[in-house]
Design a protein around this motif. Structure first.
Motif, PDB file in Angstrom:
ATOM      1  N   ILE A  20     -39.855   0.245   6.011  1.00  0.00           N
ATOM      2  CA  ILE A  20     -38.400   0.371   6.114  1.00  0.00           C
ATOM      3  C   ILE A  20     -38.068   0.619   7.576  1.00  0.00           C
ATOM      4  O   ILE A  20     -38.686   1.457   8.235  1.00  0.00           O
ATOM      5  CB  ILE A  20     -37.891   1.546   5.260  1.00  0.00           C
ATOM      6  N   ILE A  21     -37.095  -0.109   8.092  1.00  0.00           N
ATOM      7  CA  ILE A  21     -36.606   0.143   9.444  1.00  0.00           C
ATOM      8  C   ILE A  21     -35.160   0.610   9.318  1.00  0.00           C
ATOM      9  O   ILE A  21     -34.355  -0.007   8.621  1.00  0.00           O
ATOM     10  CB  ILE A  21     -36.694  -1.107  10.327  1.00  0.00           C
ATOM     11  N   VAL A  22     -34.849   1.689   9.996  1.00  0.00           N
ATOM     12  CA  VAL A  22     -33.498   2.255   9.990  1.00  0.00           C
ATOM     13  C   VAL A  22     -32.892   2.064  11.376  1.00  0.00           C
ATOM     14  O   VAL A  22     -33.505   2.423  12.381  1.00  0.00           O
ATOM     15  CB  VAL A  22     -33.521   3.761   9.626  1.00  0.00           C
ATOM     16  N   ASP A  23     -31.695   1.485  11.429  1.00  0.00           N
ATOM     17  CA  ASP A  23     -30.935   1.298  12.674  1.00  0.00           C
ATOM     18  C   ASP A  23     -31.781   0.703  13.801  1.00  0.00           C
ATOM     19  O   ASP A  23     -32.041   1.343  14.819  1.00  0.00           O
ATOM     20  CB  ASP A  23     -30.313   2.622  13.123  1.00  0.00           C
ATOM     21  N   PRO A  24     -32.197  -0.562  13.656  1.00  0.00           N
ATOM     22  CA  PRO A  24     -33.119  -1.161  14.621  1.00  0.00           C
ATOM     23  C   PRO A  24     -32.493  -1.515  15.973  1.00  0.00           C
ATOM     24  O   PRO A  24     -32.242  -2.671  16.284  1.00  0.00           O
ATOM     25  CB  PRO A  24     -33.617  -2.410  13.897  1.00  0.00           C
ATOM     26  N   PHE A  25     -32.270  -0.514  16.777  1.00  0.00           N
ATOM     27  CA  PHE A  25     -31.839  -0.668  18.172  1.00  0.00           C
ATOM     28  C   PHE A  25     -33.089  -0.463  19.013  1.00  0.00           C
ATOM     29  O   PHE A  25     -33.437   0.648  19.385  1.00  0.00           O
ATOM     30  CB  PHE A  25     -30.764   0.376  18.499  1.00  0.00           C
ATOM     31  N   LEU A  46     -32.313  -0.661   6.844  1.00  0.00           N
ATOM     32  CA  LEU A  46     -31.174   0.188   6.502  1.00  0.00           C
ATOM     33  C   LEU A  46     -30.331   0.426   7.741  1.00  0.00           C
ATOM     34  O   LEU A  46     -30.856   0.673   8.822  1.00  0.00           O
ATOM     35  CB  LEU A  46     -31.656   1.528   5.943  1.00  0.00           C
ATOM     36  N   LEU A  47     -29.012   0.366   7.574  1.00  0.00           N
ATOM     37  CA  LEU A  47     -28.074   0.596   8.670  1.00  0.00           C
ATOM     38  C   LEU A  47     -27.157   1.748   8.315  1.00  0.00           C
ATOM     39  O   LEU A  47     -26.585   1.760   7.224  1.00  0.00           O
ATOM     40  CB  LEU A  47     -27.243  -0.663   8.929  1.00  0.00           C
ATOM     41  N   THR A  48     -27.015   2.700   9.227  1.00  0.00           N
ATOM     42  CA  THR A  48     -26.116   3.815   8.963  1.00  0.00           C
ATOM     43  C   THR A  48     -24.673   3.448   9.247  1.00  0.00           C
ATOM     44  O   THR A  48     -23.769   3.949   8.597  1.00  0.00           O
ATOM     45  CB  THR A  48     -26.507   5.061   9.775  1.00  0.00           C
ATOM     46  N   HIS A  49     -24.467   2.570  10.230  1.00  0.00           N
ATOM     47  CA  HIS A  49     -23.145   2.033  10.530  1.00  0.00           C
ATOM     48  C   HIS A  49     -23.312   0.858  11.484  1.00  0.00           C
ATOM     49  O   HIS A  49     -24.405   0.602  11.966  1.00  0.00           O
ATOM     50  CB  HIS A  49     -22.193   3.099  11.089  1.00  0.00           C
TER      51      HIS A  49
END
Length: 66
Positions: A20-25, A46-49
């Motif tokens: 799982i990757i969260v907010d891939p910046f 997954l993206l928080t916003h």
């Protein structure tokens, strides 16, 4: 479970054989300049916003991991 912090808000989580990757910046993130986004595995993203500093690399990772 393994959690990897990529800097800013980006996280990698490996749990139960899933990635799982969260907010891939990542690619424009100085804290993650050593990370090749093409080497990241992602079963889920997954993206928080939707700010640019949270979604920058989502399209490149999603296209590669379809």
């Amino acid at each position: 479970m393994k959690i990897t912090y990529y800097g800013h808000a980006a996280l990698g989580i490996k749990v139960g054989g899933k990635h799982i990757i969260v907010d891939p910046f990542i690619s424009a993130n100085p804290l993650a300049e050593h990370i090749d986004i093409d080497s990241l595995k992602a079963d889920y993203i997954l993206l928080t916003h939707a700010h640019g500093d949270h979604v920058l690399d989502v399209e490149a990772i999603a296209k590669r991991t379809v």
